[in-house]
Enzyme design. Sequence first.
Site, PDB file in Angstrom:
ATOM      1  N   SER A  87       0.775  -1.242   0.000  1.00 58.03           N
ATOM      2  CA  SER A  87       0.000   0.000   0.000  1.00 58.03           C
ATOM      3  C   SER A  87       0.803   1.287   0.000  1.00 58.03           C
ATOM      4  CB  SER A  87      -0.940   0.021   1.192  1.00 58.03           C
ATOM      5  OG  SER A  87      -1.999  -0.856   0.950  1.00 58.03           O
ATOM      6  N   PHE A 145      -9.118 -12.791   0.948  1.00 55.66           N
ATOM      7  CA  PHE A 145      -8.020 -13.333   1.753  1.00 55.66           C
ATOM      8  C   PHE A 145      -8.468 -13.797   3.138  1.00 55.66           C
ATOM      9  CE2 PHE A 145      -5.759 -10.244  -1.136  1.00 55.66           C
ATOM     10  CZ  PHE A 145      -5.361 -11.237  -2.040  1.00 55.66           C
ATOM     11  N   THR A 148      -5.938 -17.281   4.283  1.00 52.57           N
ATOM     12  CA  THR A 148      -4.765 -16.584   3.767  1.00 52.57           C
ATOM     13  C   THR A 148      -4.071 -17.288   2.598  1.00 52.57           C
ATOM     14  OG1 THR A 148      -4.483 -15.573   5.909  1.00 52.57           O
ATOM     15  CG2 THR A 148      -2.570 -15.544   4.452  1.00 52.57           C
ATOM     16  N   SER A 185     -10.113   0.914   2.600  1.00 52.27           N
ATOM     17  CA  SER A 185     -10.596   0.001   1.563  1.00 52.27           C
ATOM     18  C   SER A 185      -9.741   0.106   0.306  1.00 52.27           C
ATOM     19  CB  SER A 185     -12.053   0.329   1.230  1.00 52.27           C
ATOM     20  OG  SER A 185     -12.478  -0.424   0.111  1.00 52.27           O
ATOM     21  N   ARG A 312      -0.510   8.348   5.564  1.00 54.29           N
ATOM     22  CA  ARG A 312      -0.751   8.192   7.001  1.00 54.29           C
ATOM     23  C   ARG A 312       0.075   9.208   7.771  1.00 54.29           C
ATOM     24  NH1 ARG A 312      -3.347   3.411   8.043  1.00 54.29           N
ATOM     25  NH2 ARG A 312      -3.036   1.683   6.593  1.00 54.29           N
ATOM     26  N   GLY A 327       2.702  -0.894   4.235  1.00 54.32           N
ATOM     27  CA  GLY A 327       2.300  -1.778   3.155  1.00 54.32           C
ATOM     28  C   GLY A 327       2.311  -3.231   3.585  1.00 54.32           C
ATOM     29  N   THR A 328       1.347  -3.968   3.107  1.00 54.20           N
ATOM     30  CA  THR A 328       1.296  -5.420   3.319  1.00 54.20           C
ATOM     31  C   THR A 328       0.876  -6.092   2.035  1.00 54.20           C
ATOM     32  OG1 THR A 328       0.458  -5.024   5.571  1.00 54.20           O
ATOM     33  CG2 THR A 328       0.318  -7.277   4.731  1.00 54.20           C
ATOM     34  N   ASN A 354       1.212 -11.642   7.255  1.00 56.26           N
ATOM     35  CA  ASN A 354       0.241 -12.422   8.039  1.00 56.26           C
ATOM     36  C   ASN A 354       0.907 -12.908   9.333  1.00 56.26           C
ATOM     37  OD1 ASN A 354      -2.448 -13.379   8.259  1.00 56.26           O
ATOM     38  ND2 ASN A 354      -1.754 -15.456   7.837  1.00 56.26           N
TER      39      ASN A 354
HETATM   40  C1  REX Z   1      -4.190  -8.035   1.900  1.00 55.56           C
HETATM   41  C2  REX Z   1      -4.028  -9.304   2.663  1.00 55.56           C
HETATM   42  C3  REX Z   1      -3.699  -6.852   2.676  1.00 55.56           C
HETATM   43  C4  REX Z   1      -2.600  -9.674   2.936  1.00 55.56           C
HETATM   44  C5  REX Z   1      -3.972  -5.530   2.004  1.00 55.56           C
HETATM   45  N1  REX Z   1      -2.903  -4.918   1.483  1.00 55.56           N
HETATM   46  O1  REX Z   1      -5.073  -5.035   1.955  1.00 55.56           O
HETATM   47  C6  REX Z   1      -2.914  -3.573   1.014  1.00 55.56           C
HETATM   48  C7  REX Z   1      -2.023  -2.858   2.017  1.00 55.56           C
HETATM   49  C8  REX Z   1      -2.406  -3.477  -0.385  1.00 55.56           C
HETATM   50  O2  REX Z   1      -0.825  -2.820   1.911  1.00 55.56           O
HETATM   51  N2  REX Z   1      -2.670  -2.507   3.153  1.00 55.56           N
HETATM   52  C9  REX Z   1      -2.013  -2.378   4.403  1.00 55.56           C
HETATM   53  C10 REX Z   1      -2.395 -10.977   3.704  1.00 55.56           C
HETATM   54  C11 REX Z   1      -2.946  -2.764   5.532  1.00 55.56           C
HETATM   55  C12 REX Z   1      -1.513  -1.025   4.730  1.00 55.56           C
HETATM   56  O3  REX Z   1      -2.069  -0.008   4.319  1.00 55.56           O
HETATM   57  O4  REX Z   1      -0.546  -1.001   5.469  1.00 55.56           O
HETATM   58  N3  REX Z   1      -3.338 -11.171   4.772  1.00 55.56           N
HETATM   59  C13 REX Z   1      -0.973 -10.931   4.254  1.00 55.56           C
HETATM   60  C14 REX Z   1      -4.229 -12.131   4.774  1.00 55.56           C
HETATM   61  C15 REX Z   1      -5.109 -12.210   6.006  1.00 55.56           C
HETATM   62  O5  REX Z   1      -4.355 -12.921   3.867  1.00 55.56           O
HETATM   63  N4  REX Z   1      -5.982 -13.310   5.990  1.00 55.56           N
HETATM   64  O6  REX Z   1      -0.789 -10.647   5.436  1.00 55.56           O
HETATM   65  O7  REX Z   1      -0.070 -11.110   3.423  1.00 55.56           O
END
Ligand code: REX
Length: 398
Positions: A87, A145, A148, A185, A312, A327-328, A354
């Site tokens: 993200s 997800f 996972t 979102s 943020r 980012g995740t 995760n």
């Molecule tokens: C998707 C699931 C996470 C990842 C997500 N990522 O929405 C967006 C992002 C692009 O970076 N958002 C984060 C998965 C929150 C941000 O803004 O920091 N999790 C994982 C699962 C959970 O599958 N069941 O952790 O890789």
Amino acid sequence: MNRRLALSTALLAVMAAVAPVTTAHAAGTTPDLEALTRALVKTTDAGAPGALARFSGPDGTRTRAVGVRDRVTGAPMQPQARFRIGSVTKTFSSVVLLQLVGEGRIDLDASVNRYLPGLLPDDRITVRHLLNHRSGLADYTDEMFEHTVPGFEAVRNKVFGYQELVDLSLAKPRTGAPGAAYGYSNTNFVVVGMLIEKATGNPVAKEYERRIIQRLRLRNTAYVHPATRISGVHTRGYLHPDEAGGPLVDSTEQTASWAQSAGAMISDPADLNTFTSALLSGKLLPARLLDAMITVTPTDATNTRFYGLGLRRYDLSCGTSVYGHTGTVQGFYTYAFSTRDGRRSLAAMANTSNMGEANTALGGTLEAAFCGKQTAKATERGFGFAPAEVDLPEHDVR
Ligand code: REX
């Protein structure tokens, strides 16, 4: 006094004698590199194969790394290696969109449907509502997800159209009325990508490239969707399954199509430092639009976490506010933040996901980097970092 301490003290005395007393720290702090390393070790202790942080400030750059970037070859974490930034992509998308606002091509407070007729079920959803996560559009990734590893494997090689992702969201009830409440979102930034493509007639990749990547000479940053590989020297990502202690899944190769303009970019720590510094020091946006971007509302009840427009704000324990994004994506956690003046920046990453405990530990690098050691102490000594610390070499791997 033990030998190492005696040596450090002697070195301190010598350096204090020869180093000119610097006033550069007068208004701030210097990073606590031992605390930074401790945060990274805590991240790997929590289960991440590797973790890394790169701090850039008025006194130069400091990089610390622990663990491995490849569990098969055992290659150590490397500051120049590329990885998926998730993200943090949203901040890039937001900058492009706000530049279009600056050019008079998009109005922040216009209805999204004015530019994308009929796309959204409510004309009251504005462009600003997308950027500050107040559209009420549900996040389609929650279901995607829920499980996972199976969820990831189901989309790993999939190529989605933007419309398909929006449709997944619209199949769910909306989370609130437009403007009513903050609700993170990914759907919002998928629509931002659509707006960028509609307004420019170009794929988002081209707009990131010419408006940010080339302008800042970010040589390790790219938007390669839907290509699955990370080219060049890169860190491998390892997704943790939902079953505690289950085997990590190598998730490096994927289309990241589920994320696109909400999260599909690749970068490296130096480029992220350059990007957040440039953004906050006003090199990418006119002042009024940067002001709009850093105008925040709380995201939770702690009163330390806020969101602006694709950005943020975290308020740290020492009173310093930092701006950037987290980012995740599967296999990678990222933090990319900078102070309001852009003079100090931190990029941190761990090659897992995760794994909440590892993410929280990695977040500890922010306090270490930006709160660090108090200025007065640092100036007294004549320099701001412990001589026993060895900096990693920075060489070009491209
Ligand atoms: C998707 C699931 C996470 C990842 C997500 N990522 O929405 C967006 C992002 C692009 O970076 N958002 C984060 C998965 C929150 C941000 O803004 O920091 N999790 C994982 C699962 C959970 O599958 N069941 O952790 O890789």
